[in-house]
Motif scaffolding. Structure first.
Motif, PDB file in Angstrom:
ATOM      1  N   LEU A 114       0.815  -1.228   0.000  1.00 18.66           N
ATOM      2  CA  LEU A 114       0.000   0.000   0.000  1.00 18.66           C
ATOM      3  C   LEU A 114       0.842   1.270   0.000  1.00 18.66           C
ATOM      4  O   LEU A 114       0.305   2.377  -0.096  1.00 18.66           O
ATOM      5  CB  LEU A 114      -0.945   0.020   1.206  1.00 18.66           C
ATOM      6  CG  LEU A 114      -1.989  -1.081   1.252  1.00 18.66           C
ATOM      7  CD1 LEU A 114      -2.825  -0.968   2.525  1.00 18.66           C
ATOM      8  CD2 LEU A 114      -2.896  -1.017   0.029  1.00 18.66           C
ATOM      9  N   GLY A 115       2.135   1.132   0.142  1.00 18.16           N
ATOM     10  CA  GLY A 115       2.981   2.324   0.187  1.00 18.16           C
ATOM     11  C   GLY A 115       2.786   3.098   1.473  1.00 18.16           C
ATOM     12  O   GLY A 115       2.423   2.546   2.516  1.00 18.16           O
ATOM     13  N   GLN A 164      -3.790   7.189  -5.821  1.00 15.31           N
ATOM     14  CA  GLN A 164      -2.429   6.703  -5.702  1.00 15.31           C
ATOM     15  C   GLN A 164      -1.782   6.541  -7.077  1.00 15.31           C
ATOM     16  O   GLN A 164      -2.360   5.950  -7.988  1.00 15.31           O
ATOM     17  CB  GLN A 164      -2.437   5.357  -4.973  1.00 15.31           C
ATOM     18  CG  GLN A 164      -1.072   4.804  -4.619  1.00 15.31           C
ATOM     19  CD  GLN A 164      -1.157   3.497  -3.859  1.00 15.31           C
ATOM     20  OE1 GLN A 164      -1.981   2.633  -4.169  1.00 15.31           O
ATOM     21  NE2 GLN A 164      -0.297   3.329  -2.866  1.00 15.31           N
ATOM     22  N   TYR A 171      12.125   8.171  -3.657  1.00 23.30           N
ATOM     23  CA  TYR A 171      12.781   7.771  -2.421  1.00 23.30           C
ATOM     24  C   TYR A 171      13.136   6.291  -2.507  1.00 23.30           C
ATOM     25  O   TYR A 171      12.475   5.526  -3.204  1.00 23.30           O
ATOM     26  CB  TYR A 171      11.859   7.977  -1.203  1.00 23.30           C
ATOM     27  CG  TYR A 171      11.594   9.433  -0.874  1.00 23.30           C
ATOM     28  CD1 TYR A 171      10.752  10.193  -1.673  1.00 23.30           C
ATOM     29  CD2 TYR A 171      12.184  10.037   0.222  1.00 23.30           C
ATOM     30  CE1 TYR A 171      10.516  11.531  -1.386  1.00 23.30           C
ATOM     31  CE2 TYR A 171      11.955  11.362   0.523  1.00 23.30           C
ATOM     32  CZ  TYR A 171      11.112  12.105  -0.288  1.00 23.30           C
ATOM     33  OH  TYR A 171      10.882  13.425  -0.003  1.00 23.30           O
ATOM     34  N   GLN A 226      13.951   2.926   0.048  1.00 20.17           N
ATOM     35  CA  GLN A 226      13.868   2.403   1.415  1.00 20.17           C
ATOM     36  C   GLN A 226      14.519   1.026   1.459  1.00 20.17           C
ATOM     37  O   GLN A 226      14.087   0.102   0.760  1.00 20.17           O
ATOM     38  CB  GLN A 226      12.413   2.311   1.877  1.00 20.17           C
ATOM     39  CG  GLN A 226      12.264   1.876   3.325  1.00 20.17           C
ATOM     40  CD  GLN A 226      10.804   1.843   3.758  1.00 20.17           C
ATOM     41  OE1 GLN A 226       9.907   1.593   2.958  1.00 20.17           O
ATOM     42  NE2 GLN A 226      10.553   2.100   5.038  1.00 20.17           N
ATOM     43  N   PRO A 282      12.690   5.566   4.623  1.00 17.12           N
ATOM     44  CA  PRO A 282      12.883   6.021   3.236  1.00 17.12           C
ATOM     45  C   PRO A 282      13.873   7.171   3.191  1.00 17.12           C
ATOM     46  O   PRO A 282      13.898   8.034   4.070  1.00 17.12           O
ATOM     47  CB  PRO A 282      11.491   6.491   2.818  1.00 17.12           C
ATOM     48  CG  PRO A 282      10.545   5.800   3.743  1.00 17.12           C
ATOM     49  CD  PRO A 282      11.285   5.666   5.045  1.00 17.12           C
ATOM     50  N   PHE A 337      10.066   4.257  -4.008  1.00 14.48           N
ATOM     51  CA  PHE A 337       8.733   4.858  -3.972  1.00 14.48           C
ATOM     52  C   PHE A 337       8.736   6.168  -4.744  1.00 14.48           C
ATOM     53  O   PHE A 337       9.670   6.966  -4.618  1.00 14.48           O
ATOM     54  CB  PHE A 337       8.303   5.172  -2.536  1.00 14.48           C
ATOM     55  CG  PHE A 337       8.070   3.972  -1.686  1.00 14.48           C
ATOM     56  CD1 PHE A 337       9.050   3.508  -0.827  1.00 14.48           C
ATOM     57  CD2 PHE A 337       6.855   3.294  -1.731  1.00 14.48           C
ATOM     58  CE1 PHE A 337       8.837   2.396  -0.029  1.00 14.48           C
ATOM     59  CE2 PHE A 337       6.633   2.187  -0.931  1.00 14.48           C
ATOM     60  CZ  PHE A 337       7.634   1.734  -0.086  1.00 14.48           C
ATOM     61  N   LEU A 386       2.107  14.809  -0.516  1.00 14.31           N
ATOM     62  CA  LEU A 386       2.522  13.841  -1.508  1.00 14.31           C
ATOM     63  C   LEU A 386       1.608  12.624  -1.441  1.00 14.31           C
ATOM     64  O   LEU A 386       1.214  12.187  -0.356  1.00 14.31           O
ATOM     65  CB  LEU A 386       3.958  13.381  -1.242  1.00 14.31           C
ATOM     66  CG  LEU A 386       5.060  14.411  -1.424  1.00 14.31           C
ATOM     67  CD1 LEU A 386       6.404  13.790  -1.072  1.00 14.31           C
ATOM     68  CD2 LEU A 386       5.075  14.963  -2.836  1.00 14.31           C
ATOM     69  N   ILE A 387       1.275  12.108  -2.613  1.00 14.16           N
ATOM     70  CA  ILE A 387       0.561  10.846  -2.709  1.00 14.16           C
ATOM     71  C   ILE A 387       1.576   9.814  -3.185  1.00 14.16           C
ATOM     72  O   ILE A 387       2.214  10.002  -4.223  1.00 14.16           O
ATOM     73  CB  ILE A 387      -0.615  10.914  -3.705  1.00 14.16           C
ATOM     74  CG1 ILE A 387      -1.486  12.141  -3.441  1.00 14.16           C
ATOM     75  CG2 ILE A 387      -1.438   9.630  -3.643  1.00 14.16           C
ATOM     76  CD1 ILE A 387      -2.190  12.135  -2.103  1.00 14.16           C
ATOM     77  N   TRP A 388       1.693   8.716  -2.427  1.00 12.77           N
ATOM     78  CA  TRP A 388       2.781   7.768  -2.656  1.00 12.77           C
ATOM     79  C   TRP A 388       2.309   6.547  -3.443  1.00 12.77           C
ATOM     80  O   TRP A 388       1.201   6.045  -3.235  1.00 12.77           O
ATOM     81  CB  TRP A 388       3.346   7.295  -1.323  1.00 12.77           C
ATOM     82  CG  TRP A 388       3.918   8.404  -0.509  1.00 12.77           C
ATOM     83  CD1 TRP A 388       3.253   9.227   0.346  1.00 12.77           C
ATOM     84  CD2 TRP A 388       5.287   8.833  -0.485  1.00 12.77           C
ATOM     85  NE1 TRP A 388       4.113  10.137   0.907  1.00 12.77           N
ATOM     86  CE2 TRP A 388       5.368   9.915   0.417  1.00 12.77           C
ATOM     87  CE3 TRP A 388       6.447   8.402  -1.121  1.00 12.77           C
ATOM     88  CZ2 TRP A 388       6.563  10.579   0.683  1.00 12.77           C
ATOM     89  CZ3 TRP A 388       7.631   9.064  -0.854  1.00 12.77           C
ATOM     90  CH2 TRP A 388       7.679  10.132   0.031  1.00 12.77           C
ATOM     91  N   GLY A 389       3.192   6.061  -4.324  1.00 11.14           N
ATOM     92  CA  GLY A 389       2.950   4.801  -4.984  1.00 11.14           C
ATOM     93  C   GLY A 389       3.199   3.641  -4.032  1.00 11.14           C
ATOM     94  O   GLY A 389       3.727   3.829  -2.930  1.00 11.14           O
ATOM     95  N   ALA A 390       2.836   2.444  -4.479  1.00 13.73           N
ATOM     96  CA  ALA A 390       2.951   1.250  -3.631  1.00 13.73           C
ATOM     97  C   ALA A 390       4.375   0.733  -3.534  1.00 13.73           C
ATOM     98  O   ALA A 390       4.682  -0.107  -2.686  1.00 13.73           O
ATOM     99  CB  ALA A 390       2.023   0.152  -4.135  1.00 13.73           C
TER     100      ALA A 390
END
Lengths: 117, 108
Positions: free
Chosen positions: A41-42, B2, B34, B36, B42, B87, B96-100
């Motif tokens: 899900l990030g 997302q 980023y 991680q 991250p 990410f 920010l809207i983050w990807g999976a």
């Protein structure tokens, strides 16, 4: 270097307990964020704060509250912990208030892995 | 909404190249990248801004196509230290809207 610290790396709590997660940054950043991270899900934003005593809801604020009494400290509170709040919680900070925040990198703390049983 | 990252995972040999993509259905003002590593926080790699400005890493490059609302991260001559989950975060308004995430494994 910017340093973001979180009060615990690992935490185990019981269902119904009130849980406090603390985050401190040492670079005088205006913005601070609380995310939870779950596999696949990030990062999902719970709350963020752009100034002392100011807060905005993120995407998943239900069951959480926050407090920012001092610029360097941002606390996440689980009012009544539930098993579906078992997760990794990440705090971050960045320069720039408000609408400029997406121009600046975020600095993350090491995370708190919370388990609610 | 997302952003979508692709691929979800990739395994490479040391020295090979990798491309990681990030696509959004919304207009983008900025794209953040980023990395991680397992058990760590991250770490910022790069920001790409609308209009072409880019801030970040010496050994990693990226592109930002505003019309297509997508960004790609290019890792050339990958090293073992590049392993981790990457990410993207797309900037819109105040957050920010983050990807999976894309998991990258580099083997010797």
């Amino acid at each position: 270097d910017v340093k973001v610290t979180q009060s615990s790396r690992y935490l185990v709590k019981r269902t119904g307990e009130k849980v406090f997660l603390e985050c401190v940054q040492d670079m005088d950043h205006e913005n601070m964020f609380w995310y939870r991270q779950d596999p696949g899900l990030g990062l999902r934003l719970i709350y963020f704060s752009y100034d002392v005593k100011m807060k905005e809801k993120g995407d998943i604020p239900e069951g959480y509250s926050v407090s920012r009494e001092k610029k360097e400290r941002f606390s996440l509170i689980l009012e009544s912990a539930s098993t579906n709040q078992t997760s990794m919680y990440l705090c971050a900070s960045s320069l720039a208030p408000g609408l400029g925040s997406f121009f600046y990198e975020q600095y993350f703390g090491p995370g708190t892995r919370l388990t609610v049983t | 909404q997302q952003p979508v990252q692709s691929p979800q995972a990739v395994i490479l040999r040391e020295g090979e190249d990798a491309v990681i993509n990030c696509s959004s259905s919304k207009a983008l003002y900025s794209v953040h990248w980023y990395r991680q590593k397992h058990g760590e926080a991250p770490v910022f790699l790069m920001i790409l801004l609308k209009g072409g400005e880019q801030k970040g890493h010496d050994k990693i490059s990226a592109s930002f196509n505003e019309k297509k609302q997508q960004s790609s991260l290019y890792l050339t001559a990958s090293q073992l230290s590049y392993s981790g989950t990457y990410f993207c975060g797309t900037g819109s308004n105040y957050q920010l809207i983050w990807g999976a995430g894309t998991k990258l494994i580099i083997k010797p």
